[in-house]
Design a protein around this motif. Structure first.
Motif, mmCIF file in Angstrom:
data_model
loop_
_atom_site.group_PDB
_atom_site.id
_atom_site.type_symbol
_atom_site.label_atom_id
_atom_site.label_comp_id
_atom_site.label_asym_id
_atom_site.label_seq_id
_atom_site.Cartn_x
_atom_site.Cartn_y
_atom_site.Cartn_z
ATOM 1 N N LYS A 31 0.822 -1.215 0.000
ATOM 2 C CA LYS A 31 0.000 0.000 0.000
ATOM 3 C C LYS A 31 0.847 1.252 0.000
ATOM 4 O O LYS A 31 0.444 2.297 -0.482
ATOM 5 C CB LYS A 31 -0.978 -0.019 1.168
ATOM 6 C CG LYS A 31 -0.357 0.056 2.530
ATOM 7 C CD LYS A 31 -1.389 -0.207 3.614
ATOM 8 C CE LYS A 31 -1.671 -1.678 3.767
ATOM 9 N NZ LYS A 31 -2.681 -2.044 4.730
ATOM 10 N N GLY A 57 0.437 7.706 -5.805
ATOM 11 C CA GLY A 57 -0.865 7.296 -6.339
ATOM 12 C C GLY A 57 -1.070 7.728 -7.775
ATOM 13 O O GLY A 57 -1.427 6.919 -8.638
ATOM 14 N N GLU A 67 -5.125 4.954 -0.085
ATOM 15 C CA GLU A 67 -5.095 3.901 -1.118
ATOM 16 C C GLU A 67 -6.461 3.800 -1.822
ATOM 17 O O GLU A 67 -6.542 3.745 -3.049
ATOM 18 C CB GLU A 67 -4.737 2.561 -0.454
ATOM 19 C CG GLU A 67 -4.647 1.394 -1.413
ATOM 20 C CD GLU A 67 -4.318 0.071 -0.708
ATOM 21 O OE1 GLU A 67 -4.236 0.031 0.541
ATOM 22 O OE2 GLU A 67 -4.137 -0.934 -1.416
#
Ligand SMILES: NC(=O)c1ccc[n+]([C@@H]2O[C@H](COP(=O)([O-])OP(=O)(O)OC[C@H]3O[C@@H](n4cnc5c(N)ncnc54)[C@H](OP(=O)(O)O)[C@@H]3O)[C@@H](O)[C@H]2O)c1
Length: 393
Positions: free
Chosen positions: A130, A137, A229
């Motif tokens: 993660k 991201g 996440e």
């Protein structure tokens, strides 16, 4: 599935808790999956055992000084596996044309480069790491898009949401609310956390996991990282992601839709279930997990997290809202603080204040590429270490 259609897998972090669960599932379906490469950081013996057992083509040890030891260990086991070492070899294993699937199960931001490499190479990417999506991201989602591969979440909460969103239209998804469940960790009902030891923090009541994520579960930072996440994975803003404490860990997460319907995914707390889902998607295969026994499951309870005691949650939401480099700083500060706690150089109750101080004192410009992320990560680690040295004379 015929033998020629078997998937060929690289397991990044094969010696860890997720790696072991994945290998357990793979061992039940040897005709479907071939292990191409396995990696570890320093655990030569376990890596060589795994490579020999699964007849892997390649084994990579992250620590470059251990290449010869790995070669010797493989030879001692009669394995034909080729040995490599170092960061570049980890990245090469993640993007090798011989594999079509990569399980990203390295712990921490060390997983960032190989995970991004797998995404850019268009692999079917089973994401457990993660920290890479927390730190990068936008870059990771863009790499998946450009590479043309598939991203399948392994984290049980995101895997549950993936299952709940199957077949849901984009407009319905855009109006949905995600409800991440949290077990609450080992300190749910404990007030005085000053003298907590690493072993106490790692004694998770429901899940057996690596030590770093176990501490993250105890501080609830794990849930904070999962909010970030989830936002990247499903394109949902932070104000439509909620957390509910659910100590029984039967519901792994839920999605609430515009019509008031709530879909939940349930099961016994066993990472082999989400791993089997991600390995076989869109099919389903046996995972080995115990079946849920509703008659004996006991009551399912839900409560609001105590944000005054578990402040990491607010820091994670704040860094997601702030955007830019904030999540990189949050993650690096957390990794350094957790490491110091595990080495008994920092009190459990000083983990959150270390992160708060870092977010308040270090606000670098937004990263444009992976090199920027790595540079910010390095700088944040140096600063977090300095802070911790100041705290513990
Ligand atoms: N465990 C769970 O139930 C669970 C659930 C959801 C998500 N996750 C996520 O999955 C990831 C792995 O968790 P885990 O619990 O499996 O961790 P773990 O048991 O600590 O295993 C970590 C793995 O990463 C390798 N590794 C450690 N540092 C590395 C480095 N600097 N470079 C390359 N490899 C390195 C380790 O190798 P060595 O053995 O040689 O140290 C090991 O293979 C984490 O991001 C975690 O948040 C875990």
């Amino acid at each position: 599935m015929t033998k020629t259609a078997a998937r060929s897998i690289t397991i990044l972090g094969a010696t860890g808790s997720i790696g072991a669960s994945a290998l357990d599932v793979i061992a039940r379906h040897r005709q479907r999956y071939r292990v191409f490469a396995v990696t570890a950081q320093s655990n030569v013996n376990d890596l060589a055992d795994i490579a020999a057992k699964f007849d892997a083509d390649v084994a990579v040890i992250g620590d470059p000084t251990l290449e010869r030891s790995l070669r010797d260990a493989l030879r001692a086991r009669g394995a034909k596996t080729r040995a490599h070492a170092g960061r570049d070899a980890l990245v090469a294993a993640a993007q090798a044309p011989e594999c079509d699937t990569v399980l990203a199960a390295i712990v921490g931001s060390a997983g960032l480069e190989p995970t991004l490499a797998a995404a850019a190479a268009g692999k079917r990417l089973l994401l457990a790491n993660k920290e890479s999506i927390v730190c990068a991201g936008a870059l990771l989602m863009a790499a998946v898009e450009r590479g043309g591969g598939t991203l399948l979440p392994v984290d049980s909460e995101h895997n549950a949401i993936h299952q709940c969103l199957a077949g849901v239209s984009k407009s319905e998804r855009d109006g949905a609310r995600l409800i991440l469940t949290a077990s609450g960790g080992p300190f749910l009902k404990r007030d005085d956390l000053d003298g907590v030891t690493p072993d106490e923090a790692c004694a998770h009541p429901k899940w057996v996991m690596g030590r770093k994520i176990s501490v993250d579960s105890a501080t609830l930072m794990n849930k904070g990282l999962e909010v970030i996440e989830a936002s990247w994975l499903f394109g949902i803003p932070p104000d439509r992601i909620d957390i509910v404490i659910h100590p029984q860990s039967v519901i792994h997460s839920m999605v609430e839709f515009g019509d008031g319907s709530v879909l939940a995914q349930m099961g016994t707390p066993d990472m082999r279930t989400p791993l089997a889902y991600a390995l076989a998607w869109p099919e389903r295969i046996a995972s080995g997990a115990r079946r849920l026994d509703f008659a004996n499951a006991g009551p399912l309870t839900f409560e609001t997290p105590d944000r005054r005691q578990f402040r990491c949650l607010d820091y994670a939401y704040a860094s997601l809202r702030r955007g830019g480099a904030a999540s990189v700083v949050l993650n690096a500060a957390n990794e350094i603080a957790v490491q110091a706690f595990l080495q008994e150089r920092l009190r459990f109750t000083d983990i959150a204040p270390t992160i708060e101080q870092m977010l308040g004192s270090f606000d670098p410009p937004a990263p444009n590429d992976i090199d920027d992320v790595l540079m910010i990560d390095r700088e944040a680690r140096v600063r977090a270490r300095e802070l911790i040295v100041e705290k513990v004379p």
